[in-house]
Design a protein around this motif. Structure first.
Motif, PDB file in Angstrom:
ATOM      1  N   ALA A 262       7.229  30.833  -9.337  1.00 51.11           N
ATOM      2  CA  ALA A 262       5.961  30.818 -10.078  1.00 51.11           C
ATOM      3  C   ALA A 262       4.824  31.328  -9.204  1.00 51.11           C
ATOM      4  O   ALA A 262       3.932  32.050  -9.677  1.00 51.11           O
ATOM      5  N   LEU A 263       4.826  30.965  -7.924  1.00 52.70           N
ATOM      6  CA  LEU A 263       3.798  31.438  -6.994  1.00 52.70           C
ATOM      7  C   LEU A 263       3.841  32.953  -6.872  1.00 52.70           C
ATOM      8  O   LEU A 263       2.814  33.631  -6.992  1.00 52.70           O
ATOM      9  N   TRP A 264       5.037  33.513  -6.660  1.00 56.67           N
ATOM     10  CA  TRP A 264       5.152  34.953  -6.515  1.00 56.67           C
ATOM     11  C   TRP A 264       4.808  35.678  -7.807  1.00 56.67           C
ATOM     12  O   TRP A 264       4.129  36.703  -7.798  1.00 56.67           O
ATOM     13  N   PHE A 265       5.254  35.131  -8.927  1.00 51.24           N
ATOM     14  CA  PHE A 265       4.990  35.816 -10.193  1.00 51.24           C
ATOM     15  C   PHE A 265       3.506  35.750 -10.555  1.00 51.24           C
ATOM     16  O   PHE A 265       2.947  36.720 -11.068  1.00 51.24           O
ATOM     17  N   SER A 266       2.848  34.635 -10.303  1.00 54.21           N
ATOM     18  CA  SER A 266       1.414  34.541 -10.596  1.00 54.21           C
ATOM     19  C   SER A 266       0.626  35.507  -9.715  1.00 54.21           C
ATOM     20  O   SER A 266      -0.356  36.110 -10.171  1.00 54.21           O
ATOM     21  N   THR A 267       1.060  35.697  -8.469  1.00 56.35           N
ATOM     22  CA  THR A 267       0.401  36.656  -7.585  1.00 56.35           C
ATOM     23  C   THR A 267       0.569  38.077  -8.110  1.00 56.35           C
ATOM     24  O   THR A 267      -0.373  38.893  -8.101  1.00 56.35           O
ATOM     25  N   PHE A 268       1.760  38.364  -8.612  1.00 63.02           N
ATOM     26  CA  PHE A 268       2.035  39.686  -9.187  1.00 63.02           C
ATOM     27  C   PHE A 268       1.147  39.924 -10.414  1.00 63.02           C
ATOM     28  O   PHE A 268       0.555  40.997 -10.576  1.00 63.02           O
ATOM     29  N   LEU A 269       1.040  38.913 -11.299  1.00 66.98           N
ATOM     30  CA  LEU A 269       0.217  39.054 -12.504  1.00 66.98           C
ATOM     31  C   LEU A 269      -1.263  39.191 -12.153  1.00 66.98           C
ATOM     32  O   LEU A 269      -1.997  39.938 -12.816  1.00 66.98           O
ATOM     33  N   GLU A 270      -1.706  38.490 -11.126  1.00 68.43           N
ATOM     34  CA  GLU A 270      -3.094  38.604 -10.710  1.00 68.43           C
ATOM     35  C   GLU A 270      -3.416  40.033 -10.298  1.00 68.43           C
ATOM     36  O   GLU A 270      -4.474  40.585 -10.641  1.00 68.43           O
ATOM     37  N   GLY A 271      -2.483  40.666  -9.590  1.00 62.93           N
ATOM     38  CA  GLY A 271      -2.673  42.063  -9.214  1.00 62.93           C
ATOM     39  C   GLY A 271      -2.685  42.977 -10.422  1.00 62.93           C
ATOM     40  O   GLY A 271      -3.472  43.930 -10.490  1.00 62.93           O
ATOM     41  N   ALA A 272      -1.821  42.685 -11.417  1.00 66.17           N
ATOM     42  CA  ALA A 272      -1.777  43.497 -12.635  1.00 66.17           C
ATOM     43  C   ALA A 272      -3.090  43.394 -13.401  1.00 66.17           C
ATOM     44  O   ALA A 272      -3.592  44.383 -13.946  1.00 66.17           O
ATOM     45  N   LEU A 273      -3.665  42.193 -13.473  1.00 62.65           N
ATOM     46  CA  LEU A 273      -4.946  42.018 -14.157  1.00 62.65           C
ATOM     47  C   LEU A 273      -6.054  42.794 -13.443  1.00 62.65           C
ATOM     48  O   LEU A 273      -6.906  43.418 -14.091  1.00 62.65           O
ATOM     49  N   TYR A 274      -6.056  42.750 -12.125  1.00 59.18           N
ATOM     50  CA  TYR A 274      -7.064  43.496 -11.365  1.00 59.18           C
ATOM     51  C   TYR A 274      -6.946  44.990 -11.656  1.00 59.18           C
ATOM     52  O   TYR A 274      -7.951  45.680 -11.878  1.00 59.18           O
ATOM     53  N   PHE A 275      -5.725  45.507 -11.670  1.00 63.28           N
ATOM     54  CA  PHE A 275      -5.507  46.922 -11.961  1.00 63.28           C
ATOM     55  C   PHE A 275      -6.025  47.271 -13.357  1.00 63.28           C
ATOM     56  O   PHE A 275      -6.681  48.303 -13.544  1.00 63.28           O
ATOM     57  N   GLN A 276      -5.738  46.412 -14.345  1.00 65.44           N
ATOM     58  CA  GLN A 276      -6.194  46.679 -15.712  1.00 65.44           C
ATOM     59  C   GLN A 276      -7.724  46.688 -15.780  1.00 65.44           C
ATOM     60  O   GLN A 276      -8.317  47.524 -16.464  1.00 65.44           O
TER      61      GLN A 276
END
Length: 327
Positions: A262-276
């Motif tokens: 969950a920690l790794w996936f939330s970090t990945f999603l946070e980066g995706a949101l920043y990119f968007q």
């Protein structure tokens, strides 16, 4: 009858996931009698309380932009029988059932409302639609897909319309007539349904297979990043709640295999949101600002992605066709 497009709605929640909302007044539920019609192999279940959604001033435009093409197909096919979804249907649910490959699954659903069976029979006869009876239900043949699979509508009574591929619909009618294992016997899916049922006018629940398919398709090119595929496989279930009123509130929740995942996936999603956000700053500043207010929360092995779209933001987002999805 193309490949199912539930990932379009999952993509919407990825862009527009919102805060947890209180139990909405008057939210209708998907009744246990309907849940008992779906097979235990159901991998994704979608529910739309049309009565509640229609109260929103944005309903018509949002429906045209956001609902998957299969839903609009249903409206067109039902019109061949003189059934108007806006007039006759109060609630609709549909499911995808894995037969070993989630990407080419069975599709079946139930529309609840008021149907005038004599009028439907006359319309079908005038249109020379092929009809038959099965388990006491009136069945109408609507056509077939490129693989030769038949798509049918069946009316067990004047309050329910069962639709989908013929084999899956007949299994639903068998289950209604004589019982048998159903979604209610699938502990994982039933638990997910219990978490969202009556808590929003629109909701979706997905098991592990369909969640992982959705994650891979939503990530797109990002799924090619080393380790992304393995990480996607660690997301075990997902659910989505949407409450449409004068604004739009949505809650996306996912459970991972462990707190570390969950920690790794939330970090990945946070980066995706920043990119968007960066990508949308010029073309759609309202949506970029909303994504900037998104709150990604993690508790143990669970992740929630949260944002709320206010009444004042809805017109601009609709005008920019922010809810139009192409998957």
């Amino acid at each position: 009858m193309k490949k199912h497009t539930w990932v379009a709605t999952l993509g919407l929640c990825g862009l527009l996931a919102a805060v947890n909302v209180a139990l909405p007044a008057g939210a209708q539920e998907l009744a246990s009698q309907v849940l008992a019609l779906y097979p235990p192999q159901t991998g994704e279940l979608v529910f739309v309380d049309l009565q509640s959604a229609r109260r929103s001033p944005h309903y018509a435009r949002l429906k045209a932009q956001a609902l998957p093409e299969r839903y609009h197909d249903l409206e067109r096919w039902s019109a061949q029988l003189g059934v108007d979804f806006e007039r006759n249907v109060d609630r609709v649910s549909w499911a995808f059932i894995s037969r070993g490959d989630a990407a080419s699954s069975d599709f079946v659903g139930v529309a609840e409302g008021a149907f005038y069976l004599d009028e439907i029979q006359r319309t079908a006869a005038a249109s020379q639609l092929r009809t038959l009876a099965y388990r006491g239900a009136s069945v109408y043949w609507l056509g077939e897909n490129e693989a030769g699979r038949e798509f049918i509508f069946a009316f067990p009574d004047n309050a329910r319309l069962v639709f989908g591929f013929r084999e899956a619909v007949q299994e639903m009618l068998d289950r209604a007539a004589q019982g048998g294992p159903s979604l209610l016997d699938n502990a994982q899916m039933r638990g997910l349904v219990d978490q969202v049922n009556r808590r929003a006018s629109i909701w979706i629940v997905l098991d592990g297979e369909f969640t992982q398919l959705g994650v891979r398709q939503f990530l797109g090119q990002a799924a090619e990043v080393p380790g992304a595929e393995t990480l996607a496989q660690r997301v075990q279930t997902a659910s989505l709640r949407m409450e449409l009123n004068r604004g739009l509130d949505t809650t996306l929740a996912a459970r991972c295999a462990s707190a570390t995942d969950a920690l790794w996936f939330s970090t990945f999603l946070e980066g995706a949101l920043y990119f968007q956000r960066q990508r949308l700053n010029e073309s759609n500043p309202a949506l970029a600002r909303i994504l900037g207010d998104a709150r990604l929360q993690r508790a143990g092995d669970e992740i929630s992605l949260a944002v709320a779209i206010s009444e004042s933001d809805m017109p601009a987002l609709l005008q920019a066709r922010s809810f139009t999805l192409s998957f």
